[in-house]
Write an enzyme that holds these catalytic residues in place. Structure first.
Site, PDB file in Angstrom:
ATOM      1  N   GLN A 264      34.666  42.444  40.429  1.00 23.30           N
ATOM      2  CA  GLN A 264      34.392  42.954  41.767  1.00 23.30           C
ATOM      3  C   GLN A 264      33.063  42.407  42.273  1.00 23.30           C
ATOM      4  O   GLN A 264      32.063  42.399  41.546  1.00 23.30           O
ATOM      5  CB  GLN A 264      34.349  44.480  41.757  1.00 23.30           C
ATOM      6  CG  GLN A 264      35.697  45.138  41.528  1.00 23.30           C
ATOM      7  CD  GLN A 264      36.595  45.075  42.745  1.00 23.30           C
ATOM      8  OE1 GLN A 264      36.143  44.848  43.867  1.00 23.30           O
ATOM      9  NE2 GLN A 264      37.888  45.278  42.526  1.00 23.30           N
ATOM     10  N   TYR A 293      47.342  44.267  35.157  1.00 25.01           N
ATOM     11  CA  TYR A 293      46.448  43.337  35.854  1.00 25.01           C
ATOM     12  C   TYR A 293      45.008  43.721  35.505  1.00 25.01           C
ATOM     13  O   TYR A 293      44.163  43.909  36.374  1.00 25.01           O
ATOM     14  CB  TYR A 293      46.671  43.366  37.367  1.00 25.01           C
ATOM     15  CG  TYR A 293      48.120  43.309  37.791  1.00 25.01           C
ATOM     16  CD1 TYR A 293      48.780  42.089  37.963  1.00 25.01           C
ATOM     17  CD2 TYR A 293      48.835  44.488  38.032  1.00 25.01           C
ATOM     18  CE1 TYR A 293      50.112  42.049  38.358  1.00 25.01           C
ATOM     19  CE2 TYR A 293      50.169  44.451  38.433  1.00 25.01           C
ATOM     20  CZ  TYR A 293      50.802  43.230  38.598  1.00 25.01           C
ATOM     21  OH  TYR A 293      52.118  43.194  38.993  1.00 25.01           O
ATOM     22  N   GLU A 317      47.222  41.365  31.210  1.00 27.06           N
ATOM     23  CA  GLU A 317      46.524  40.450  32.114  1.00 27.06           C
ATOM     24  C   GLU A 317      47.157  39.067  32.023  1.00 27.06           C
ATOM     25  O   GLU A 317      47.439  38.578  30.930  1.00 27.06           O
ATOM     26  CB  GLU A 317      45.034  40.378  31.760  1.00 27.06           C
ATOM     27  CG  GLU A 317      44.258  39.283  32.456  1.00 27.06           C
ATOM     28  CD  GLU A 317      44.333  39.336  33.972  1.00 27.06           C
ATOM     29  OE1 GLU A 317      44.482  38.264  34.591  1.00 27.06           O
ATOM     30  OE2 GLU A 317      44.260  40.456  34.538  1.00 27.06           O
ATOM     31  N   ASP A 359      46.193  47.152  39.221  1.00 25.69           N
ATOM     32  CA  ASP A 359      45.227  46.547  40.133  1.00 25.69           C
ATOM     33  C   ASP A 359      45.684  45.110  40.389  1.00 25.69           C
ATOM     34  O   ASP A 359      45.079  44.159  39.916  1.00 25.69           O
ATOM     35  CB  ASP A 359      43.825  46.587  39.510  1.00 25.69           C
ATOM     36  CG  ASP A 359      42.748  46.037  40.449  1.00 25.69           C
ATOM     37  OD1 ASP A 359      43.060  45.773  41.627  1.00 25.69           O
ATOM     38  OD2 ASP A 359      41.604  45.863  39.979  1.00 25.69           O
ATOM     39  N   CYS A 386      43.460  45.515  47.024  1.00 22.55           N
ATOM     40  CA  CYS A 386      42.523  44.864  47.931  1.00 22.55           C
ATOM     41  C   CYS A 386      43.190  44.440  49.231  1.00 22.55           C
ATOM     42  O   CYS A 386      42.576  43.742  50.046  1.00 22.55           O
ATOM     43  CB  CYS A 386      41.881  43.644  47.256  1.00 22.55           C
ATOM     44  SG  CYS A 386      43.072  42.356  46.809  1.00 22.55           S
TER      45      CYS A 386
END
Length: 429
Positions: A264, A293, A317, A359, A386
């Site tokens: 981030q 993720y 991931e 995410d 996002c």
């Protein structure tokens, strides 16, 4: 070609809607209710819509302010016959008005794609500055033919030389990277840990650049700065100076983030999001959790701590580099299983999960992953996003599978841009 337009509602993507002779025009650098003169940037008789930039404000709307960054100011750029730098497209809007507009944009996506009527509140990040500046811990620059740092204009190949970047933290600007010559590089990326520590500069060479040139540039950087060369195609990372990673600390957990690994970018976003996730999901000792993720393990570490050694945590991931970082960051948590690969493949055999957190990237999770999560029958799902459009689309898939939106928080983690981050809690109907 220029036109005079009256500006309507905000649209997802940093635009505002206007109409001319029945045609929709997406306008940047405007505000609802304004009368403006625009320059068309994309047009054509066969185009479904046109795009335009404001070059003059004839009747300003309440909430307009002078842009804080001259290189990104559309009006000053237009007066010089130039384009503005992209990446601060809301900088002409007062911060409170920005957040109101973002809430309207999110609500429209929820209604149109998610079948949900809700007007969210857009919250600032923890310890946000009053002016919304100095928050970026990571910045990517292009390199102009002169060898100096530059940034692109929006949807353009035009490069605009830059020096100090007002959205970046003092730790980034304090490196004064614009004083070096980066001839032979395609891009230069910098990461400066939010809690201090050694920054990392990634040098991405242009095709055909001699391998000795990045090493020479690295030696010209300030003392105490690490540097590495990065090949985006092969994902090869070559240490040039110092180390190839930065260390971040969030809620008492240390994280190693290598090279171009995702993290981030707002200096307090990791704490803001991790705290929201922990509070809302309320993971209990012994529960089975999936972190999808998962990146370098920002959420995995505190979730594993909450689940305890009697719990079970699956971290999934897709990026090999981020997955390697996660293994290093979570080596002391035996309850964590780290799986590297596509989420839809890793979830095929998942069952009996108590909690799922996802995410996903900007494109969202998609229908298949939503169906797999539903099949695992967790008691609660947390969704970090996002992008309000892809989240709203995925919310529609969840709702079709019998899930309801229990709560939604929207965070302004990207002040002076159109971007925002959200965290939703979903529960089975």
């Amino acid at each position: 070609m220029s036109l005079e337009l009256t500006i309507g509602a905000p649209a997802h993507g940093g635009h505002f809607v206007a109409r001319h002779e029945g045609r929709v025009i997406f306008v940047r650098h405007a505000l609802p209710g304004e009368r403006v003169r625009v320059r068309l940037t994309e047009s054509g008789e066969d185009a479904k819509f046109w795009r335009a930039d404001v070059v003059e404000v004839l009747e300003p709307a309440p909430g307009r302010r002078e842009h804080f960054w001259k290189e990104a100011d559309a009006l000053r750029a237009a007066a010089r016959g130039k384009l503005p730098v992209g990446g601060a497209e809301f900088g002409h809007i007062e911060l409170g008005v920005q957040r109101r507009l973002k809430a309207e944009i999110f609500a429209e996506q929820l209604r149109r794609l998610g079948g949900t009527e809700l007007m969210p509140e857009v919250e600032p990040a923890r310890e946000e500055s009053a002016d919304g500046l100095a928050w970026r811990t990571r910045v990517s620059f292009s390199v102009a033919p002169s060898g100096r740092l530059a940034m692109h204009a929006h949807r353009s190949d035009e490069l605009i030389p830059v020096e100090a970047m007002p959205l970046a933290t003092g730790a980034v600007n304090g490196l004064r990277l614009w004083e070096a010559d980066y001839t032979g590089m395609d891009r230069v990326e910098v990461a400066a840990p939010a809690a201090g520590g050694q920054p990392l500069v990634l040098l991405i060479p242009a095709p055909g650049t001699h391998p000795r040139i990045p090493a020479r540039i690295a030696q010209s950087l300030p003392d105490g700065v690490s540097a590495a060369a990065w090949d985006p195609e092969s994902h090869e990372l070559t240490r040039l100076k110092g180390r190839t990673w930065v260390q971040e600390t969030v809620l008492g957990h240390d994280y190693r983030v290598t090279g171009a690994g995702f993290w981030q970018i707002h200096r307090t976003a990791p704490q803001t999001l991790a705290s929201a996730v922990l509070e809302a999901l309320d993971v209990q000792s012994g529960e089975s959790v999936a972190d999808l993720y998962a990146g370098a393990g920002l959420f995995t570490a505190p979730l594993a701590e909450a689940a305890g050694e009697s719990g079970r945590v699956l971290s999934v991931e897709g990026s090999p580099g981020a997955s390697r970082d996660a293994r290093k960051n979570l080596f002391a948590a035996p309850q964590v299983t780290i799986s590297q690969g596509r989420v839809d493949k890793m979830l095929r055999d998942a069952a009996d999960l108590d909690v799922v957190l996802l995410d996903p990237p900007r494109a969202g999770a998609g229908k298949t992953v939503v169906q797999q999560i539903d099949a695992a029958a967790p008691r609660v799902v947390g969704y970090v996003s996002c992008d309000p459009a892809s989240f709203s689309r995925d919310l529609g898939y969840f709702r079709s599978a019998g899930w309801d939106l229990d709560s939604l928080r929207v965070f302004d983690l990207y002040p002076h841009t159109h971007h925002m981050e959200s965290f939703a809690v979903l529960r089975k109907r």
